[in-house]
Scaffold this active site. Structure first.
Site, PDB file in Angstrom:
ATOM      1  N   GLU A  70      -7.853   2.776   1.838  1.00 49.87           N
ATOM      2  CA  GLU A  70      -7.534   2.456   0.438  1.00 49.87           C
ATOM      3  C   GLU A  70      -8.405   1.298  -0.023  1.00 49.87           C
ATOM      4  O   GLU A  70      -8.750   0.429   0.766  1.00 49.87           O
ATOM      5  CB  GLU A  70      -6.046   2.152   0.287  1.00 49.87           C
ATOM      6  N   CYS A  94      -6.091  -9.287   3.133  1.00 49.15           N
ATOM      7  CA  CYS A  94      -7.132  -8.300   3.455  1.00 49.15           C
ATOM      8  C   CYS A  94      -8.431  -8.955   3.904  1.00 49.15           C
ATOM      9  O   CYS A  94      -8.833  -8.801   5.060  1.00 49.15           O
ATOM     10  CB  CYS A  94      -7.367  -7.403   2.258  1.00 49.15           C
ATOM     11  N   VAL A 137       0.839  -1.212   0.000  1.00 51.91           N
ATOM     12  CA  VAL A 137       0.000   0.000   0.000  1.00 51.91           C
ATOM     13  C   VAL A 137       0.869   1.256   0.000  1.00 51.91           C
ATOM     14  O   VAL A 137       0.636   2.204  -0.755  1.00 51.91           O
ATOM     15  CB  VAL A 137      -0.947   0.011   1.229  1.00 51.91           C
ATOM     16  N   LEU A 182      -7.526  -0.339  -2.982  1.00 51.66           N
ATOM     17  CA  LEU A 182      -6.710  -0.912  -4.065  1.00 51.66           C
ATOM     18  C   LEU A 182      -6.765  -2.423  -4.017  1.00 51.66           C
ATOM     19  O   LEU A 182      -6.720  -3.020  -2.947  1.00 51.66           O
ATOM     20  CB  LEU A 182      -5.247  -0.486  -3.903  1.00 51.66           C
ATOM     21  N   LYS A 215      -4.342 -15.016  -5.534  1.00 51.04           N
ATOM     22  CA  LYS A 215      -5.140 -14.731  -6.731  1.00 51.04           C
ATOM     23  C   LYS A 215      -4.161 -14.422  -7.858  1.00 51.04           C
ATOM     24  O   LYS A 215      -2.946 -14.343  -7.617  1.00 51.04           O
ATOM     25  CB  LYS A 215      -6.095 -13.555  -6.499  1.00 51.04           C
ATOM     26  N   ALA A 218     -17.289 -18.368  -8.075  1.00 49.64           N
ATOM     27  CA  ALA A 218     -17.211 -19.461  -7.106  1.00 49.64           C
ATOM     28  C   ALA A 218     -15.874 -20.176  -7.233  1.00 49.64           C
ATOM     29  O   ALA A 218     -15.211 -20.099  -8.259  1.00 49.64           O
ATOM     30  CB  ALA A 218     -18.346 -20.435  -7.365  1.00 49.64           C
ATOM     31  N   GLY A 219     -15.482 -20.865  -6.171  1.00 45.79           N
ATOM     32  CA  GLY A 219     -14.237 -21.626  -6.220  1.00 45.79           C
ATOM     33  C   GLY A 219     -13.683 -21.895  -4.843  1.00 45.79           C
ATOM     34  O   GLY A 219     -14.431 -22.179  -3.897  1.00 45.79           O
ATOM     35  N   PHE A 228     -17.350 -10.203  -8.062  1.00 47.93           N
ATOM     36  CA  PHE A 228     -17.171 -10.937  -6.798  1.00 47.93           C
ATOM     37  C   PHE A 228     -18.241 -11.989  -6.574  1.00 47.93           C
ATOM     38  O   PHE A 228     -18.678 -12.256  -5.471  1.00 47.93           O
ATOM     39  CB  PHE A 228     -17.050  -9.962  -5.606  1.00 47.93           C
TER      40      PHE A 228
HETATM   41  C1  UGA Z   1      -9.297  -6.503  -1.515  1.00 56.57           C
HETATM   42  C2  UGA Z   1     -10.365  -5.498  -2.011  1.00 56.57           C
HETATM   43  O1  UGA Z   1     -10.926  -5.960  -3.247  1.00 56.57           O
HETATM   44  C3  UGA Z   1      -9.745  -4.114  -2.200  1.00 56.57           C
HETATM   45  O2  UGA Z   1     -10.784  -3.185  -2.576  1.00 56.57           O
HETATM   46  C4  UGA Z   1      -9.101  -3.668  -0.879  1.00 56.57           C
HETATM   47  O3  UGA Z   1      -8.466  -2.404  -1.022  1.00 56.57           O
HETATM   48  C5  UGA Z   1      -8.055  -4.694  -0.490  1.00 56.57           C
HETATM   49  O4  UGA Z   1      -8.679  -5.986  -0.325  1.00 56.57           O
HETATM   50  C6  UGA Z   1      -7.421  -4.254   0.811  1.00 56.57           C
HETATM   51  O5  UGA Z   1      -8.121  -4.200   1.810  1.00 56.57           O
HETATM   52  O6  UGA Z   1      -6.245  -3.857   0.801  1.00 56.57           O
HETATM   53  P1  UGA Z   1      -7.326  -7.900  -2.683  1.00 56.57           P
HETATM   54  O7  UGA Z   1      -7.153  -8.560  -1.364  1.00 56.57           O
HETATM   55  O8  UGA Z   1      -6.148  -7.391  -3.420  1.00 56.57           O
HETATM   56  O9  UGA Z   1      -8.325  -6.638  -2.560  1.00 56.57           O
HETATM   57  O10 UGA Z   1      -8.010  -8.983  -3.631  1.00 56.57           O
HETATM   58  P2  UGA Z   1      -9.433  -9.230  -4.296  1.00 56.57           P
HETATM   59  O11 UGA Z   1      -9.332  -9.027  -5.739  1.00 56.57           O
HETATM   60  O12 UGA Z   1     -10.497  -8.511  -3.593  1.00 56.57           O
HETATM   61  O13 UGA Z   1      -9.602 -10.810  -4.022  1.00 56.57           O
HETATM   62  C7  UGA Z   1      -9.610 -11.327  -2.686  1.00 56.57           C
HETATM   63  C8  UGA Z   1      -9.800 -12.820  -2.713  1.00 56.57           C
HETATM   64  O14 UGA Z   1     -11.124 -13.158  -3.131  1.00 56.57           O
HETATM   65  C9  UGA Z   1      -8.868 -13.574  -3.654  1.00 56.57           C
HETATM   66  O15 UGA Z   1      -8.416 -14.761  -3.019  1.00 56.57           O
HETATM   67  C10 UGA Z   1      -9.745 -13.910  -4.843  1.00 56.57           C
HETATM   68  O16 UGA Z   1      -9.312 -15.063  -5.541  1.00 56.57           O
HETATM   69  C11 UGA Z   1     -11.073 -14.135  -4.156  1.00 56.57           C
HETATM   70  N1  UGA Z   1     -12.233 -13.916  -5.041  1.00 56.57           N
HETATM   71  C12 UGA Z   1     -12.471 -12.697  -5.586  1.00 56.57           C
HETATM   72  C13 UGA Z   1     -13.125 -14.955  -5.276  1.00 56.57           C
HETATM   73  O17 UGA Z   1     -12.938 -16.090  -4.768  1.00 56.57           O
HETATM   74  N2  UGA Z   1     -14.215 -14.744  -6.066  1.00 56.57           N
HETATM   75  C14 UGA Z   1     -14.463 -13.533  -6.623  1.00 56.57           C
HETATM   76  O18 UGA Z   1     -15.492 -13.404  -7.328  1.00 56.57           O
HETATM   77  C15 UGA Z   1     -13.574 -12.493  -6.379  1.00 56.57           C
END
Ligand code: UGA
Length: 460
Positions: A152, A279, A11, A154, A339, A271-272, A268
C-alpha cells in the site's frame, strides 16, 4: 467478491472500508476485542479524513462486518488481506511474528483454497516465506494457498483519497490467475466505478491508475524502495536547508525551483524537523538491514537516517540560540502528531522535542488539534491545552512541531499579545518570515531568513 481483512489498524480499516464502498463484501477481524466492539458500535478508532463516512455508507449497504472470530472471517471469504503490524526489532529488522500467526490461523481455519494477500509492509522475500508457511501449516488438508504481495502507498491523513485515486496498484504474483483475481478486486477503482467520498460531484480528471503485475519479490521491494527514496529526498532537502542558513539563501526558493524539473518533482522537499511516523523511520531501517543481510551496503540510506536524527539537535540548537537557558522557562509546543491531519504520534519528531525540553527543565505546554489524548497517554508530564491560545499564554517561546493549517492560520497578533515574549521557533516552516516580522516577532525556521536583530547576533 467476499473479502476478509485481518488486522483493523489504519491500513486494514482503510482497505476494508474502501473495498466495501467499491462493492465487495468485507469482513474485518482483529484480536483486539475493544476495537471490534467500537467498530460495531459505529465508533471509528482512528482519525482519518472521510473514513467515518465511508464506513457508515458501507455498513448501511450491508457490505462490511466486524468480528473477533478470525476463523469465521477466513472461512467466509475468497481472498484474505493480511494487514497486521510489522514493528521494528532492536536490530532494525521487521518483526514478522504476527504474519506467521495469521498464516497458521488461515491454514488451520480454511475449508477451501484461498488467495492470501500480503498488505502489511514486509521485507522482500516475506511472501515466499509466507507461502511456505501456509503449505507447511496446512499439510494434508488438500488446500492450496496462492500468495500475492499488494503493497500500500496510502498516506495517513489522505488515505481514503489515495485508495480511490492511486498512482499505481502493484500486485506481486506467482501465476496469472492470482493477477486476474487481483484485477477483479480492484476493477471498481481501475474503472473508476465507485461513489467517491472525496469528490462528491465528479473526480478531477486524472489518468486512471495502472495495475502493475510483478513478481512477489519485486512488489515487496517496490514498497521499501519507494518509502526509502522519499525519506532520502526529505533528508536531502534538510541538508540543503542547513546549507542555506550558512550561505544566506532561502531553502524554499531553492527547492521550489528544483521541483519544477519533472525529473526531480516538487514533493517531499519540505525542510524542517524531518520525517517521523510508523512508516519511514522503520521502513528505512528494515531496508538497510535487508540490504546488509545480502551483502549490499546501503550507505546512502544510513546517511539519510543520520541526517534525520540530527534534525532534533538542530532544532534544539535554535531554541538555545533564542532562549539561551531553557530551564524554568515556559514554552508552548504547537503540534504533537508526526504530521498534519492525523492523530498518530508514533515516532513523532514533536514528541522528541517535547522530551528534550522536559529534560532541560522547561515548563512545557502543548496543543494539537487531534493528537492530545494519545500524547497524554505517553507523555503525562506535559501540560495540555485544547485551545492553542491557552498553550501560548505567558510562553517565552512557541515551538511549531507539526504542519497543521490551524497553526498557519493562527491569529499571531493575538498570540503575541498573550505570550511573555514574541518568539517563534518554527520546525515546519509553516509561517512566513515577512508576516512574523510585520507582527514584531522574533522568528527562526529552517533554511530561511532569521527575523530579530538580537537573534542574528546571538552565537551559533
Ligand atoms: C508514507 C508514504 O508517503 C506512503 O506512500 C506510504 O504508504 C506510507 O508511508 C506507509 O508506508 O504506510 P505517511 O507515513 O503517512 O506515508 O506520511 P508522509 O506524508 O509520507 O510523511 C512522513 C513524514 O515525513 C512526516 O513526518 C512528514 O512531516 C515528513 N515530511 C514529509 C517532511 O518532513 N517533508 C516533506 O517534504 C514531506
Amino acid at each position: 467478491m467476499r473479502l476478509a481483512v485481518i488486522g483493523c489498524g489504519y491500513v486494514g480499516l482503510v482497505t476494508g472500508a474502501c473495498l466495501a464502498e467499491a462493492g465487495h463484501d468485507v469482513v474485518c477481524t482483529d484480536v483486539d476485542g475493544t476495537r471490534i466492539d467500537q467498530l460495531n458500535a459505529g465508533i471509528v478508532p482512528i482519525y482519518e479524513h472521510y473514513l467515518d463516512e465511508v464506513l457508515v455508507s458501507a455498513r448501511e449497504a450491508g457490505r462490511i462486518f466486524y468480528t473477533t472470530d478470525v476463523g469465521q472471517a477466513i472461512r467466509c471469504s475468497e481472498a484474505i488481506f493480511i494487514c497486521v503490524g510489522t514493528p521494528p526489532k532492536e536490530n532494525g529488522d521487521a518483526d514478522l511474528s504476527a504474519i506467521d500467526n495469521v498464516a497458521r490461523q488461515i491454514a488451520i481455519e480454511a475449508r477451501s483454497s484461498k488467495l492470501v494477500i500480503e498488505k502489511s509492509t514486509v521485507p522482500a522475500r516475506t511472501g515466499l516465506e509466507l507461502r511456505q508457511a501456509l503449505t507447511a501449516y496446512s499439510r494434508g488438508s488438500g488446500l492450496t494457498f496462492r500468495v500475492v504481495s499488494n503493497p500500500e502507498f496510502l498516506r495517513e491523513g489522505t488515505a481514503v483519497e489515495d485508495f480511490f485515486h492511486p498512482d499505481r496498484i502493484v500486485v506481486g504474483v506467482e501465476d496469472e490467475s492470482a493477477a486476474a483475481e487481483m484485477r477483479e478486486i480492484y476493477r471498481p477503482i481501475l474503472e473508476r466505478k465507485f461513489r467517491c467520498p472525496v469528490h462528491p460531484g465528479s473526480c478531477p480528471s486524472a489518468q486512471s491508475a495502472q495495475l502493475l503485475v510483478t513478481t512477489i519479490n519485486s512488489a515487496e521491494l517496490i514498497k521499501h524502495a519507494s518509502n526509502s527514496f522519499l525519506a532520502l529526498k526529505i533528508s536531502y532537502a534538510n541538508v540543503i536547508a542547513d546549507l542555506c542558513e550558512k550561505i544566506g539563501a532561502d531553502v524554499e526558493e531553492v527547492t521550489h525551483a528544483m521541483g519544477l524539473d519533472p525529473r526531480i518533482g516538487g514533493q517531499f522537499l519540505r525542510a524542517g524537523l524531518g520525517f517521523g511516523g510508523f512508516c519511514f523511520p522503520k521502513d528505512l531501517q528494515a531496508f538497510v538491514h535487508l540490504a546488509g543481510t545480502v551483502g549490499v551496503d546501503f550507505g546512502i540510506l544510513k546517511a539519510a537516517e543520520r541526517v534525520n536524527k540530527q534534525r532534533i539537535d538542530r532544532f534544539v540548537e535554535k531554541v538555545h540560540r533564542a532562549l539561551w537557558v531553557v530551564k524554568g522557562k515556559r514554552v508552548a509546543i504547537l503540534g504533537l502528531a508526526f504530521k498534519a491531519n492525523t492523530d498518530d504520534i508514533r515516532f513523532s519528531p514533536a514528541l522528541d522535542v517535547a522530551k528534550r525540553m522536559l529534560a532541560e527543565g522547561a515548563d512545557v505546554h502543548a496543543t494539537d488539534p487531534e493528537a492530545l489524548s494519545r500524547a497524554k497517554a505517553v507523555l503525562p508530564e506535559l501540560t495540555y491545552h485544547d485551545d492553542p491560545y491557552e498553550a501560548l499564554r505567558d510562553a517565552e517561546a512557541a515551538l511549531i512541531c507539526t504542519d497543521w493549517d490551524e497553526f498557519r492560520g493562527l491569529d499571531w497578533q493575538r498570540a503575541g499579545e498573550l505570550m511573555a515574549r514574541r518568539l517563534v521557533i518554527d520546525g515546519r516552516n509553516v509561517c512566513s518570515p515577512a508576516h512574523m516580522r510585520g507582527l514584531d516577532f522574533e522568528y527562526l525556521s529552517f533554511g530561511r531568513e532569521l527575523v530579530g536583530a538580537s537573534l542574528a547576533h546571538a552565537a551559533h
